[in-house]
Design a protein around this motif. Structure first.
Motif: not given
Length: 626
Positions: A539-541, A584-591, A593-594, A598-599
């Motif tokens: 997700l970070l990548a 939009e994709r980046a914000m979704k992936n960053i959010t 990830a934490t 999602h875990q």
């Protein structure tokens, strides 16, 4: 192991910031031996620095423009002959069908100097820099990827190690051969037991008692040019003695191996899905005597040599595939402009417009990445490895999408051999695999960036041991965190882009700031165990890849506006559309990830995958079974 204990920053005007426990013992950190003070080697990489919430714009703003007028003219003088070669001499379809390139075609390429583009003129090459080389790669990519592999395997990785690490004697001996004497080169790293895990290779080279040569035994698989190369860069395990402890250890060493040494053979050409025109073969080494002077680099530094060769050449893949995408878009556009369905030309339908726009956006970003990196390299930068990995991933995945969509626009015609796109699609599939699979490179991006961020957190911990001497660093970090907490933002791109693009730069700023915060949160949460959280690392990548695409396109289109280029407004539209999607994709992936939620999903993925592996495939009740 070191730990950053719970520390409360001195109160600043906004509020106090609290650090929690952090352990990153696996990170390799740089120290200054002349001083007791901890220090971290500074990195000019834009992408490395966003992992630590820092903006270092040097490599991306303004968009680099390194070629002199003379270099531009010399490059233009080569473009014509290269394009004529592909239009008048080369036959990509015939080479694909026969599974090899005709010798007349290869001879014509040698005459063009295509196999020695970056070799210095005093050794018989054209002496091009990376940016000039990339421009010619675009032409190759637009016309014949199979032939491109033959060319690239020869110079981008085959003898690149000699250019990067060769001694004067090695360069004098080998570079004229691979430049003018029709001698092919290859890069021999992969083995049956070591694909992405290059450190696990089993080929072994044993030093002779008189220490004059090594004896090499082993085999390599899937070697491009493996059946035609007479000079190879080969990697093998060697036994080294630690001078301090006397302990013997196996470490990989790189060698220059000639077929004429004896004991070098190869299997038949592999049957492949695509790039059929290129020669791919297994190579065998049996009691090959390699003179000690043919060690490339230092003994035991083979892994470093291999990785730097691959890192150094990755930008070329982005340039090549940007050319492939250009060609696919041209074919699709021609069809859309002329094909009539339901009383209208295809170009008038919104679904076709969306496809053509999306294809153009991806091509623009791919090309922008490749030439940002190449020009930074030409400027002497050594900090481009994260960007090169991002470029390789983005280019290989975008090119696949663009070609697939071009086929879709052509419909049944695109599926036919005559259109030429089915060959391109087959050829493209390998690019997500070789020179570092995209899966491994995503982990490389995330972990390399996290390592750099962790290094700076340790620097901060060290500063707190002597706060009076390090107040500047402490308050700088405290202010940065406090500002982001209240929405002031940790970076400012507005001064680097054209006024028209400033609202879009703001979207990128928000992504960068949240990205840096999230990396820190994840470090604190997982400590050194972050290396095992591959779902999160991916997700970070992916977020990092989208951020880089936004930054390079904003920089390039700002340059076009500043120079009043005829393409400027179109480039701005490409950039704006990309930024809307990528942010939009980046914000979704960053959010995500934490997110703790999602875990729960990733745990389900792991359980499903383990069951599938245990059952050797699909495990569910048949629909008509009772």
């Amino acid at each position: 192991m070191w730990q950053l204990k719970t520390i409360q920053f001195a109160k600043c005007s906004v509020h106090s910031i609290i650090f929690r426990r952090l352990s990153v013992s696996d990170f390799k950190l740089s120290t200054n031996r002349d001083s007791k003070q901890f220090s971290v080697k500074e990195n000019e990489s834009f992408m490395a620095n966003i992992f630590r919430r820092s903006l270092v714009p040097k490599q991306v703003f303004p968009y680099p423009d390194v070629l002199s007028l003379e270099q531009k003219e010399s490059t233009c003088s080569l473009i014509g002959p290269f394009e004529r070669f592909f239009s008048e001499i080369n036959d990509a379809a015939q080479s694909d069908e026969s599974g090899k390139v005709d010798e007349k075609i290869l001879s014509a390429l040698w005459e063009l100097g295509a196999f020695a583009l970056q070799v210095p003129p005093n050794f018989g090459g054209l002496g091009l820099n990376n940016t000039q080389y990339g421009r010619l790669c675009e032409i190759v990519g637009a016309n014949d990827l199979g032939l491109g592999i033959t060319i690239g395997a020869h110079q981008s990785i085959g003898f690149k190690g000699i250019l990067l690490y060769g001694t004067p004697e090695q360069k004098e001996k080998y570079l004229p051969k691979v430049s003018t004497e029709h001698v092919y080169a290859a890069f021999a790293l992969t083995e049956p037991s070591s694909g992405s895990d290059a450190g696990s290779i089993r080929s072994r080279a044993v030093k002779s008692d008189d220490k004059k040569y090594y004896v090499l035994n082993g085999s390599k698989i899937w070697i491009s040019n493996g059946g035609i190369a007479d000079i190879m860069t080969v990697f093998a395990q060697t036994e080294l003695v630690d001078l301090k402890t006397g302990e013997k250890k196996d470490k990989v060493t790189a060698f220059i191996v000639e077929r004429s040494f004896g004991g070098v053979t190869n299997g038949p050409p592999e049957k492949k899905m695509g790039i059929k025109a290129s020669n791919t073969a297994e190579v065998y080494f049996e009691d090959v005597k390699i003179p000690i002077e043919n060690i490339l680099g230092k003994e035991g530094d083979g892994f470093k040599v291999a990785m730097n060769i691959l890192n150094n050449g990755r930008f070329g893949m982005g340039a090549t595939l940007s050319g492939t995408m250009k060609k696919c878009i041209e074919i699709a556009t021609s069809h859309a402009n002329n094909r009539v369905q339901f009383g209208q030309k295809l170009k008038n339908y919104g679904s076709i417009q969306e496809k053509l726009a999306q294809m153009s956006i991806l091509q623009y970003a791919t090309e922008s990445m490749a030439f940002t990196i190449s020009q930074n390299m030409d400027n002497g930068s050594q900090d481009y490895h994260l960007e090169a990995a991002i470029s390789k991933i983005y280019a290989s995945e975008s090119a696949w999408y663009v070609c697939d969509e071009a086929i879709q626009i052509l419909g049944g015609m695109g599926f036919m051999v005559e259109a030429g796109l089915e060959r391109v699609l087959r050829d493209l599939r390998i690019f997500r695999i070789f020179e570092g699979t995209n899966d491994i490179l995503r982990l490389f991006i995330a972990l390399t960036g996290i390592q750099y961020a962790g290094s700076h957190l340790k620097e901060l911990q060290s500063a707190f041991k002597n706060p009076s001497a390090n107040l500047g660093l402490i308050f700088k970090e405290a202010s940065k965190r406090a500002a982001s907490k209240v929405g002031l933002g940790g970076c400012d791109l507005s001064s680097h882009v054209a006024p028209e693009l400033q609202p879009y730069a703001k979207k990128t700023e928000e992504c960068i700031d949240l990205f840096g915060q999230s990396v820190e949160v994840l470090l604190l949460r997982y400590n050194k165990n972050i290396v095992n959280e591959q779902f999160i690392l991916n997700l970070l990548a992916n977020a990092a890849i989208d951020i880089y695409s936004m930054v390079v396109t904003q920089s390039r289109s700002s340059r076009a506006l500043n120079l009043n280029l005829p393409t400027a407004q179109h480039e701005v539209y490409l950039t704006k559309a990309l930024t809307i999607q990528a942010s939009e994709r980046a914000m979704k992936n960053i959010t995500t990830a934490t997110s703790r939620r999602h875990q729960n999903l990733t745990e389900k993925f792991s359980i499903i995958a383990r069951t599938v592996c245990e059952k050797d495939g699909v495990y569910s009740t048949g629909v008509i079974e009772v």
